[in-house]
Design an enzyme around this catalytic site. Structure first.
Site, PDB file in Angstrom:
ATOM      1  N   CYS A  91       2.518   0.688  -8.544  1.00 48.47           N
ATOM      2  CA  CYS A  91       3.852   1.169  -7.777  1.00 48.47           C
ATOM      3  C   CYS A  91       4.845   1.614  -8.694  1.00 48.47           C
ATOM      4  CB  CYS A  91       3.845   0.298  -6.756  1.00 48.47           C
ATOM      5  SG  CYS A  91       4.145  -1.523  -7.029  1.00 48.47           S
ATOM      6  N   GLU A 119       5.712  -3.383   0.922  1.00 46.22           N
ATOM      7  CA  GLU A 119       5.811  -3.040  -0.374  1.00 46.22           C
ATOM      8  C   GLU A 119       5.248  -1.616  -0.472  1.00 46.22           C
ATOM      9  OE1 GLU A 119       7.607  -4.691  -2.611  1.00 46.22           O
ATOM     10  OE2 GLU A 119       8.142  -6.362  -1.298  1.00 46.22           O
ATOM     11  N   GLY A 128       0.939  -1.196  -0.021  1.00 49.93           N
ATOM     12  CA  GLY A 128      -0.132   0.001   0.040  1.00 49.93           C
ATOM     13  C   GLY A 128       0.831   1.290  -0.068  1.00 49.93           C
ATOM     14  N   SER A 129       0.336   2.301   0.282  1.00 50.24           N
ATOM     15  CA  SER A 129       1.143   3.558   0.427  1.00 50.24           C
ATOM     16  C   SER A 129       2.129   3.740   1.289  1.00 50.24           C
ATOM     17  CB  SER A 129       0.095   4.685   0.723  1.00 50.24           C
ATOM     18  OG  SER A 129      -0.497   4.655   1.851  1.00 50.24           O
ATOM     19  N   THR A 140       0.476   4.491   4.915  1.00 45.22           N
ATOM     20  CA  THR A 140      -0.182   3.526   5.631  1.00 45.22           C
ATOM     21  C   THR A 140       0.957   2.276   6.349  1.00 45.22           C
ATOM     22  OG1 THR A 140      -2.035   3.742   4.323  1.00 45.22           O
ATOM     23  CG2 THR A 140      -1.854   1.855   5.636  1.00 45.22           C
ATOM     24  N   GLY A 141       2.093   2.392   5.415  1.00 42.95           N
ATOM     25  CA  GLY A 141       2.988   1.590   5.540  1.00 42.95           C
ATOM     26  C   GLY A 141       3.792   1.866   6.763  1.00 42.95           C
TER      27      GLY A 141
HETATM   28  P1  NDP Z   1      -3.445   2.467   1.305  1.00 44.23           P
HETATM   29  O1  NDP Z   1      -2.101   2.602   1.964  1.00 44.23           O
HETATM   30  O2  NDP Z   1      -4.454   3.364   1.256  1.00 44.23           O
HETATM   31  O3  NDP Z   1      -4.365   0.909   1.624  1.00 44.23           O
HETATM   32  C1  NDP Z   1      -3.662  -0.332   1.552  1.00 44.23           C
HETATM   33  C2  NDP Z   1      -4.503  -1.379   2.256  1.00 44.23           C
HETATM   34  O4  NDP Z   1      -4.229  -1.081   3.698  1.00 44.23           O
HETATM   35  C3  NDP Z   1      -6.004  -1.303   1.994  1.00 44.23           C
HETATM   36  O5  NDP Z   1      -6.246  -2.538   2.386  1.00 44.23           O
HETATM   37  C4  NDP Z   1      -6.651  -0.286   3.152  1.00 44.23           C
HETATM   38  O6  NDP Z   1      -7.739  -0.746   3.738  1.00 44.23           O
HETATM   39  C5  NDP Z   1      -5.153  -1.069   4.414  1.00 44.23           C
HETATM   40  N1  NDP Z   1      -5.307   0.268   5.635  1.00 44.23           N
HETATM   41  C6  NDP Z   1      -5.529   1.467   5.535  1.00 44.23           C
HETATM   42  N2  NDP Z   1      -5.184   1.689   6.655  1.00 44.23           N
HETATM   43  C7  NDP Z   1      -4.456   0.723   7.541  1.00 44.23           C
HETATM   44  C8  NDP Z   1      -4.111   0.633   8.720  1.00 44.23           C
HETATM   45  N3  NDP Z   1      -3.899   1.903   9.555  1.00 44.23           N
HETATM   46  N4  NDP Z   1      -3.617  -0.592   9.136  1.00 44.23           N
HETATM   47  C9  NDP Z   1      -3.679  -1.747   8.246  1.00 44.23           C
HETATM   48  N5  NDP Z   1      -4.058  -1.457   6.992  1.00 44.23           N
HETATM   49  C10 NDP Z   1      -4.646  -0.413   6.720  1.00 44.23           C
HETATM   50  O7  NDP Z   1      -3.134   1.977  -0.323  1.00 44.23           O
HETATM   51  P2  NDP Z   1      -4.036   2.136  -1.615  1.00 44.23           P
HETATM   52  O8  NDP Z   1      -4.931   1.036  -1.510  1.00 44.23           O
HETATM   53  O9  NDP Z   1      -4.454   3.195  -1.973  1.00 44.23           O
HETATM   54  O10 NDP Z   1      -3.113   1.752  -2.782  1.00 44.23           O
HETATM   55  C11 NDP Z   1      -2.059   2.484  -3.391  1.00 44.23           C
HETATM   56  C12 NDP Z   1      -0.843   2.439  -2.825  1.00 44.23           C
HETATM   57  O11 NDP Z   1      -0.085   1.222  -2.762  1.00 44.23           O
HETATM   58  C13 NDP Z   1       0.241   3.434  -3.671  1.00 44.23           C
HETATM   59  O12 NDP Z   1       1.101   4.278  -2.998  1.00 44.23           O
HETATM   60  C14 NDP Z   1       1.155   2.240  -4.442  1.00 44.23           C
HETATM   61  O13 NDP Z   1       2.248   2.734  -4.942  1.00 44.23           O
HETATM   62  C15 NDP Z   1       1.122   1.111  -3.480  1.00 44.23           C
HETATM   63  N6  NDP Z   1       1.421  -0.064  -4.049  1.00 44.23           N
HETATM   64  C16 NDP Z   1       2.695  -0.641  -3.637  1.00 44.23           C
HETATM   65  C17 NDP Z   1       3.121  -1.755  -4.483  1.00 44.23           C
HETATM   66  C18 NDP Z   1       4.519  -2.360  -4.000  1.00 44.23           C
HETATM   67  O14 NDP Z   1       4.807  -3.218  -4.645  1.00 44.23           O
HETATM   68  N7  NDP Z   1       5.488  -1.602  -3.683  1.00 44.23           N
HETATM   69  C19 NDP Z   1       2.336  -2.328  -5.483  1.00 44.23           C
HETATM   70  C20 NDP Z   1       0.872  -1.829  -5.506  1.00 44.23           C
HETATM   71  C21 NDP Z   1       0.761  -0.768  -4.751  1.00 44.23           C
HETATM   72  P3  NDP Z   1      -8.693   0.504   4.150  1.00 44.23           P
HETATM   73  O15 NDP Z   1      -8.921   1.431   2.920  1.00 44.23           O
HETATM   74  O16 NDP Z   1     -10.066   0.067   4.642  1.00 44.23           O
HETATM   75  O17 NDP Z   1      -8.155   1.120   5.335  1.00 44.23           O
END
Ligand code: NDP
Length: 466
Positions: free
Chosen positions: A274, A240, A218-219, A222-223
């Protein structure tokens, strides 16, 4: 309308509450997804914990089960791909490719093994090194490649002997839940649990006391929250995260020859990758020609509803992201950027025109932040060292690429990029035989092959005295 259910302890499970899922091509709600309750989260993690000791026993059984799982996904690929297009937006042929690639990923992972290593064997004794699974792994995924990112995580964790609780993004939960239906009987109960729900389900999963490892994509923001949540209990993490990949185009390329590859490096999945090219540094001598080639391509490929066969590029996945991309483009315009083509919504759902932008600088948000949309800002340079320094001047470090027919020179430049994967004359190409991960803020840990397997396990030394 399909009735989507969670997968808990091998059973498809309904919930009391649900949440809406929007089709980004229309901006309209088209389905309801199950909202996992706190109690169901406990059941999912508890059943994964219960299934763990048995699942960890026999590598060959795990391998066979993963092969069954891959088959089951292949058999249901049409249904899964259609729902993936409806909730994510990508053209159906790309969704089908994603689902089929997921089955291949699972097969590839099934054939990965890290046998015990004997580090020393003497008259005095023997030292063995074992790779042991952690236990329950929480897998949390984003909305851009919901099926393939999930299956990559799940297959790696499972073959290494862990059990999994998988939580997809609430923007794209349905294709993952359909995978759960498809593979329900391929795996023993509890080995893979799939739960969906809106915020704060992900956060609750990361602090669950029975979870031993979190595998998150994810982002960056959030990471960091995930890493903080994990630290209290010293849960292991693989992160990631986001990227802001630069492509450096050297002066000896033929713009016409590379334009198509560069275009797809930036615009695949409408830029929601990503490792998409998110900024291009182009030598001033070829800049006008390359800009005009890329602009032609941006106009050529139709943006629209992924269910329509003519569509080459789908919409932006969700309203928040649509607004973010729109506002980054507006901000760049206000700071003097020139829109060569695109630069506006299509007027259909969250569709946004493929946008080529020039007269930008490294300080503009569209360049220095991860825009994650169908926009390519093109910058110019005269001195290669300066271009490399600008490409590296970021907290991100996921990927990067160098473009030139002189492979030796291009490889030298590629090695100077501060990122996990540096390509020459291509971008986005991932191989299951190579590790994938980010440097700096783009991540911690690696996926794929033995590196992924290592990340899903911890070492145990068995030191025997004779
Ligand atoms: P987010 O970080 O917003 O969300 C990712 C996941 O995390 C969702 O399932 C979300 O669910 C969950 N989440 C949100 N807050 C929390 C928390 N506090 N604790 C645990 N889980 C949580 O990312 P996006 O979905 O917007 O995806 C886009 C991002 O992912 C971009 O930054 C992209 O670059 C990255 N990405 C990285 C990749 C890699 O391999 N490096 C590959 C693909 C994407 P919820 O919305 O319910 O909170």
């Amino acid at each position: 309308m399909n009735h989507y259910r969670l997968l808990i302890n091998g059973k498809l499970t309904s919930t009391t509450d649900s949440f809406a899922v929007v089709n980004p091509a229309s901006g309209e709600v088209f389905a309801q997804a199950p909202e996992c309750s706190e109690q169901q989260l406990d059941q999912a993690v508890g059943s994964a914990q219960q299934a763990f000791p048995q699942w960890g026993q026999d590598h060959n059984k795990r391998k066979a089960a993963l092969m069954d799982m891959a088959n089951a996904i292949q058999q249901q690929s049409k249904k899964i791909a259609e729902v993936l297009t409806l909730e994510q937006g990508k053209p159906l042929k790309h969704a089908t490719r994603e689902v089929m690639a997921s089955a291949l990923q699972i097969q590839f992972a099934a054939n990965t093994e890290l046998p015990l290593e004997v580090l020393q064997d003497t008259d005095d004794g023997r030292i063995e090194l074992h790779h042991k699974p952690y236990g329950v792994v929480a897998a949390i995924t984003p909305w851009n490649f919901p099926v393939s990112i999930a299956m990559g995580k799940v297959a790696t964790a499972l073959i290494a002997g862990n059990t999994v609780v998988l939580k997809p993004s609430p923007y794209t939960p349905l294709s993952t839940l359909l995978v759960g239906e498809a593979i329900q009987s391929a795996l023993p109960p509890g080995v893979l649990n799939i739960i969906s729900g809106s915020d704060p389900l992900g956060a609750c999963l990361t602090i669950h006391p029975l979870v031993r490892k979190i595998d998150f994509t994810g982002s960056v923001n959030t990471g960091k929250q995930v890493a903080r949540a994990a630290s209290d209990d010293l849960k292991r993490v693989t992160l990631e995260l986001g990227g802001n990949d630069a492509a450096i185009v050297l002066e000896d390329v033929q713009p016409k020859e590379i334009a198509n590859k560069l275009f797809w490096g930036a615009f695949t999945n409408s830029g929601q990758v990503c490792i998409a090219i998110k900024r291009a540094y182009v030598h001033e001598s070829i800049y006008p020609q390359l800009v005009s080639e890329l602009s032609l391509l941006a106009k050529k490929y139709p943006v629209g509803d992924g269910m329509n066969e003519q569509t080459a590029l789908g919409p932006i996945n969700n309203q928040a992201q649509f607004e973010r991309v729109s506002s980054l483009v507006e901000d760049a315009k206000q700071h003097g950027a020139k829109i060569e083509t695109g630069g506006a919504p299509t007027g259909q759902g969250f569709g946004y025109q493929s946008t080529i932008m020039t007269e930008v600088n490294d300080e503009m948000s569209i360049v220095c932040e991860e825009q994650f949309g169908p926009v390519l800002p093109i910058l110019t340079y005269t001195d290669l060292d300066d271009a490399i320094a600008r490409a590296n001047h970021t907290h991100f470090g996921l990927g990067g690429s160098v473009w030139s027919p002189n492979l030796e020179r291009a490889s030298d430049v590629a090695r100077r990029l501060q990122c996990g994967t540096a390509w020459v004359n291509q971008h986005l190409a991932l191989s299951p035989v190579a590790p994938f991960g980010g440097s700096k803020w783009s991540g911690i840990g690696y996926i794929n092959g033995r590196w992924g397997y290592e990340g899903a396990t911890e070492l145990q030394v068995v030191n025997i005295k004779r």
